[in-house]
Design an enzyme around this catalytic site. Structure first.
Site, short mmCIF file in Angstrom:
data_model
loop_
_atom_site.label_atom_id
_atom_site.label_comp_id
_atom_site.label_asym_id
_atom_site.label_seq_id
_atom_site.Cartn_x
_atom_site.Cartn_y
_atom_site.Cartn_z
N ASP A 12 1.04 -1.23 0.01
CA ASP A 12 0.03 0.06 -0.02
C ASP A 12 0.83 1.16 -0.06
OD1 ASP A 12 -2.26 1.69 0.22
OD2 ASP A 12 -2.01 1.73 2.41
N SER A 13 0.48 2.31 -0.28
CA SER A 13 1.14 3.74 -0.33
C SER A 13 1.63 3.99 1.33
CB SER A 13 0.19 4.85 -0.81
OG SER A 13 -1.20 4.76 0.07
N TYR A 44 -0.45 8.73 -1.99
CA TYR A 44 -0.60 8.57 -3.36
C TYR A 44 -1.68 9.44 -4.04
CZ TYR A 44 2.86 4.89 -3.47
OH TYR A 44 4.04 3.95 -3.24
N GLY A 45 -2.68 9.43 -3.31
CA GLY A 45 -4.01 9.87 -3.62
C GLY A 45 -4.15 11.43 -4.32
N CYS A 75 -4.29 -1.00 -2.33
CA CYS A 75 -4.03 0.31 -2.38
C CYS A 75 -5.14 0.93 -3.62
CB CYS A 75 -2.65 1.02 -2.44
SG CYS A 75 -3.05 3.05 -2.84
N ASN A 76 -6.27 1.37 -3.20
CA ASN A 76 -7.34 1.70 -4.22
C ASN A 76 -6.73 2.67 -5.36
OD1 ASN A 76 -10.01 0.61 -3.59
ND2 ASN A 76 -9.01 1.09 -1.58
N THR A 77 -5.77 3.49 -4.90
CA THR A 77 -5.26 4.31 -5.84
C THR A 77 -4.69 3.74 -6.88
OG1 THR A 77 -5.46 6.15 -4.19
CG2 THR A 77 -4.01 6.62 -6.02
N GLU A 154 -5.62 9.23 9.83
CA GLU A 154 -3.94 9.09 10.23
C GLU A 154 -3.78 9.96 11.59
OE1 GLU A 154 -1.19 9.63 6.95
OE2 GLU A 154 -1.73 7.55 6.42
N CYS A 186 -10.99 3.15 -0.46
CA CYS A 186 -9.79 3.56 0.06
C CYS A 186 -9.52 2.68 1.42
CB CYS A 186 -9.66 4.92 0.51
SG CYS A 186 -8.57 5.44 1.22
N THR A 187 -8.30 2.28 1.44
CA THR A 187 -7.93 1.20 2.61
C THR A 187 -8.04 1.98 3.94
OG1 THR A 187 -5.63 1.47 1.93
CG2 THR A 187 -6.81 -0.68 1.36
N HIS A 188 -8.15 3.26 4.16
CA HIS A 188 -8.06 4.10 5.28
C HIS A 188 -9.55 3.97 5.65
CE1 HIS A 188 -4.21 5.43 4.39
NE2 HIS A 188 -4.15 6.15 5.52
N1 DGL Z 1 -4.07 3.73 0.45
C1 DGL Z 1 -4.79 4.88 -0.41
C2 DGL Z 1 -5.85 4.20 -1.22
O1 DGL Z 1 -6.49 3.25 -0.83
C3 DGL Z 1 -4.98 5.95 0.50
C4 DGL Z 1 -3.78 6.80 0.94
C5 DGL Z 1 -3.27 7.60 -0.34
O2 DGL Z 1 -3.74 8.64 -0.76
O3 DGL Z 1 -2.07 7.02 -0.45
O4 DGL Z 1 -6.34 4.94 -2.05
#
Ligand code: DGL
Length: 271
Positions: A12-13, A44-45, A75-77, A154, A186-188
């Protein structure tokens, strides 16, 4: 059936992908896991597609060098933007992404309306809508970027009124006529479920969490391919990060649901 005891690589990012690790550990406790969080470059988003692809290739290359049997893009992004690139570069490794899992989980609900929430880059890519419509063009898909959700999670502010304010800020257009499904792309975001539930209380809206869906999808994939570890596998975990910011351990605990007892710092500046 033969077993494949090589580890599963997950990246993941940052640390949000630990929500996928937590679900996968419950489903497949014998599997060895190697996790990489690119904490030096998160988020990364808000980055460009070129940089997201470049980072994704470096992340996957790191895991490939560790001899993993498959890579889970938690990571969804990255999953929205870089899957083709990863497929091209790593032809010999199975790669599954959280997007495919989230789309499948949504479609399984047979809903007629879905709202997808994610980072700016995920929503801008339009990948969720395209993938949902490729299977069922009749579904109404609304996509909403929620860029403040990641920093709120976060900072550990999910119980703070600021979470409710951010939910209101982004999701008020859905309040009057909520969709059947709210997809957390988004994993958050699983950590914000309480605030989201509260906001839509009394409506028929159902939350689909792409992190849990991703773990289930990976489990099915592993079983289907016949590459699961033997039942007596160690279930070992190794965690790698590219930076250790001050709040790193506290954040890791939030996502994983327990302390992270050991981790290693690495550099990805190889290509
Ligand atoms: N992990 C990223 C996602 O799932 C979210 C955090 C990011 O922007 O990198 O998209």
């Amino acid at each position: 059936m033969k077993n494949d005891n090589r580890p599963i690589g997950i990246f993941d990012s940052g640390l949000g992908g630990l929500t996928v690790v937590a679900s996968l550990k419950n489903l497949m406790p014998s599997e060895d896991i190697i996790y990489l969080g690119d904490t030096a470059r998160v988020p990364y988003g808000d980055k460009s597609p070129e940089n997201i692809c470049r980072f994704a290739v470096q992340d996957a290359a790191f895991l490939a060098r560790k001899g993993v049997k498959m890579i889970i893009v938690a990571c969804n992004t990255v999953s929205s933007i870089a899957m083709d690139k990863l497929g091209e570069k790593f032809k010999d490794i199975h790669i599954v992404g959280v997007l495919e899992a989230g789309v499948r989980a949504c479609l399984a609900e047979k809903a007629s309306s879905i709202a997808v929430i994610g980072t700016n880059a995920t929503v801008k890519s339009d990948a969720y809508r395209r993938n949902i419509h490729a299977v069922n063009p009749a579904v109404k898909v609304t996509s909403i970027p929620c860029p403040l959700f990641v920093p709120i999670v976060e900072e550990g502010l999910v119980q703070h009124p600021i979470s409710d304010a951010a939910v209101e800020l982004y999701l008020s257009p859905l309040k009057k006529n909520p969709p059947e499904i709210l997809l957390l792309a988004c994993t958050h975001y699983p950590l914000l479920q309480e605030a989201l539930r509260k906001y839509f209380e009394g409506s028929r809206l159902k939350i689909v969490d792409s992190a849990t869906a991703c773990a289930k999808f990976a489990e099915e994939f592993i079983r289907e391919k016949g590459i699961s570890a033997s039942e007596h596998g160690n279930g070992s975990e190794r965690y790698f990060v590219t930076d250790m910011p001050a709040s790193f351990l506290r954040q890791a605990k939030r996502f994983l649901g327990r302390e992270l007892d050991s981790f290693e710092k690495v550099s990805l500046d190889t290509n």
